[in-house]
Design a protein around this motif. Structure first.
Motif, short mmCIF file in Angstrom:
data_model
loop_
_atom_site.label_atom_id
_atom_site.label_comp_id
_atom_site.label_asym_id
_atom_site.label_seq_id
_atom_site.Cartn_x
_atom_site.Cartn_y
_atom_site.Cartn_z
N SER A 217 0.85 -1.19 0.00
CA SER A 217 0.00 0.00 0.00
C SER A 217 0.88 1.24 0.00
O SER A 217 2.07 1.18 0.35
CB SER A 217 -0.93 0.00 1.22
N LYS A 218 0.28 2.34 -0.40
CA LYS A 218 0.96 3.64 -0.40
C LYS A 218 -0.09 4.71 -0.16
O LYS A 218 -1.28 4.47 -0.29
CB LYS A 218 1.71 3.87 -1.70
N THR A 219 0.35 5.87 0.17
CA THR A 219 -0.54 7.01 0.38
C THR A 219 -0.60 7.82 -0.91
O THR A 219 0.42 7.97 -1.60
CB THR A 219 -0.02 7.89 1.54
N TYR A 220 -1.79 8.33 -1.22
CA TYR A 220 -1.96 9.16 -2.41
C TYR A 220 -0.92 10.27 -2.39
O TYR A 220 -0.69 10.90 -1.38
CB TYR A 220 -3.38 9.76 -2.45
N GLY B 73 2.27 1.09 -14.10
CA GLY B 73 3.11 1.97 -13.30
C GLY B 73 2.40 2.63 -12.13
O GLY B 73 2.86 3.64 -11.60
N LYS B 74 1.28 2.06 -11.68
CA LYS B 74 0.48 2.69 -10.62
C LYS B 74 1.26 2.89 -9.31
O LYS B 74 1.10 3.90 -8.64
CB LYS B 74 -0.78 1.89 -10.36
N ALA B 75 2.11 1.94 -8.92
CA ALA B 75 2.86 2.07 -7.67
C ALA B 75 3.86 3.22 -7.75
O ALA B 75 4.11 3.90 -6.76
CB ALA B 75 3.58 0.78 -7.34
N GLY B 76 4.42 3.44 -8.92
CA GLY B 76 5.43 4.47 -9.08
C GLY B 76 4.90 5.82 -9.52
O GLY B 76 5.67 6.72 -9.83
N VAL C 256 -7.01 6.95 -5.32
CA VAL C 256 -7.28 6.06 -4.19
C VAL C 256 -8.12 4.86 -4.67
O VAL C 256 -9.04 5.02 -5.46
CB VAL C 256 -8.02 6.83 -3.07
N GLY C 257 -7.78 3.68 -4.19
CA GLY C 257 -8.53 2.48 -4.55
C GLY C 257 -7.65 1.25 -4.43
O GLY C 257 -6.46 1.33 -4.13
N GLU C 258 -8.28 0.10 -4.62
CA GLU C 258 -7.54 -1.17 -4.62
C GLU C 258 -7.36 -1.61 -6.05
O GLU C 258 -8.30 -1.55 -6.85
CB GLU C 258 -8.30 -2.24 -3.82
N TYR C 259 -6.16 -2.06 -6.36
CA TYR C 259 -5.81 -2.49 -7.71
C TYR C 259 -5.35 -3.96 -7.64
O TYR C 259 -4.16 -4.24 -7.54
CB TYR C 259 -4.74 -1.59 -8.31
N ALA C 260 -6.29 -4.86 -7.61
CA ALA C 260 -6.00 -6.29 -7.49
C ALA C 260 -5.10 -6.75 -8.64
O ALA C 260 -5.32 -6.38 -9.79
CB ALA C 260 -7.28 -7.10 -7.48
N GLY C 261 -4.10 -7.52 -8.31
CA GLY C 261 -3.21 -8.06 -9.33
C GLY C 261 -2.28 -7.04 -9.95
O GLY C 261 -1.67 -7.30 -10.99
N ASN C 262 -2.14 -5.87 -9.33
CA ASN C 262 -1.34 -4.80 -9.90
C ASN C 262 0.15 -5.01 -9.76
O ASN C 262 0.92 -4.54 -10.58
CB ASN C 262 -1.74 -3.45 -9.27
N ILE C 263 0.57 -5.71 -8.72
CA ILE C 263 2.00 -5.96 -8.50
C ILE C 263 2.31 -7.36 -9.03
O ILE C 263 1.82 -8.36 -8.51
CB ILE C 263 2.39 -5.82 -7.02
#
Length: 189
Positions: free
Chosen positions: A126-129, A162-165, A171-178
């Motif tokens: 997780s990360k903060t906006y 590239g959502k994490a970077g 804001v939201g959950e991104y299942a399978g993003n990593i």
């Protein structure tokens, strides 16, 4: 089998006529030698270059013979995935061979080593906006199915799109993003 081969009815070429001869026929001996077995087998990768009796079969059986590989183990040319020649018969022993019709002397064979199943799962993060999250190479777990003495020590972790970077990812959950890939390890992995 002494006297098992019996000659008779001599014929010849040119002007040969059997009636011109007082032919004595003498029986010969037939020797039946044991058949050198051809061994085949398959198993999943386990990090060893060993062929255990339990995975081996005799592929050149005659008729309905029930010859088997009863015990022991042999050595393979390599531990890696693929078709690997049996290079040493070690202490392998044949079973169901009461007449001695089969032998390991001169035996040949190979074992097909298949890939071992292993699941690498990226840890949820997780990360903060407004922040950027560096994924690194260590936030993962495995199914624990590595071969003895081997371990996955790092993987490439990539964020889909590239959502994490990206600081502006909403804001939201991104299942399978990593997504994990390119596992590396130690102990032969």
């Amino acid at each position: 089998y002494a006297g098992n081969i019996v000659p008779s009815a001599a014929t010849g070429s040119g002007v040969f006529l059997a009636s011109n001869y007082n032919i004595t026929y003498t029986a010969g001996k037939l020797t039946v030698n044991a058949l050198a077995v051809q061994l085949t087998g398959s198993r999943d990768y386990d990090g060893t270059a060993t062929a255990a009796a339990a995975i081996l079969t005799v592929s050149n059986k005659v008729g309905s013979d029930t010859i088997s590989v009863a015990s022991g183990s042999g050595a393979l040319a390599s531990a890696a995935v693929g078709a690997r020649a049996i290079t040493a018969l070690g202490d392998l022993a044949l079973g169901n061979n009461p007449d001695g019709n089969y032998t390991l002397t001169g035996a040949t064979g190979s074992v097909t080593i298949g890939q071992r199943a292993l699941t690498v799962t990226a840890n949820d993060r997780s990360k903060t906006y407004g922040d950027v999250l560096a994924l690194g190479t260590a936030a993962f777990t495995t199914s624990g199915n590595e071969a003895s003495g081997e371990a996955v020590t790092a993987v490439t972790l990539t964020s889909t799109d590239g959502k994490a970077g990206t600081a502006g990812t909403t804001v939201g959950e991104y299942a399978g993003n990593i997504v994990p890939s390119a596992a590396t390890g130690s102990g032969g992995f």
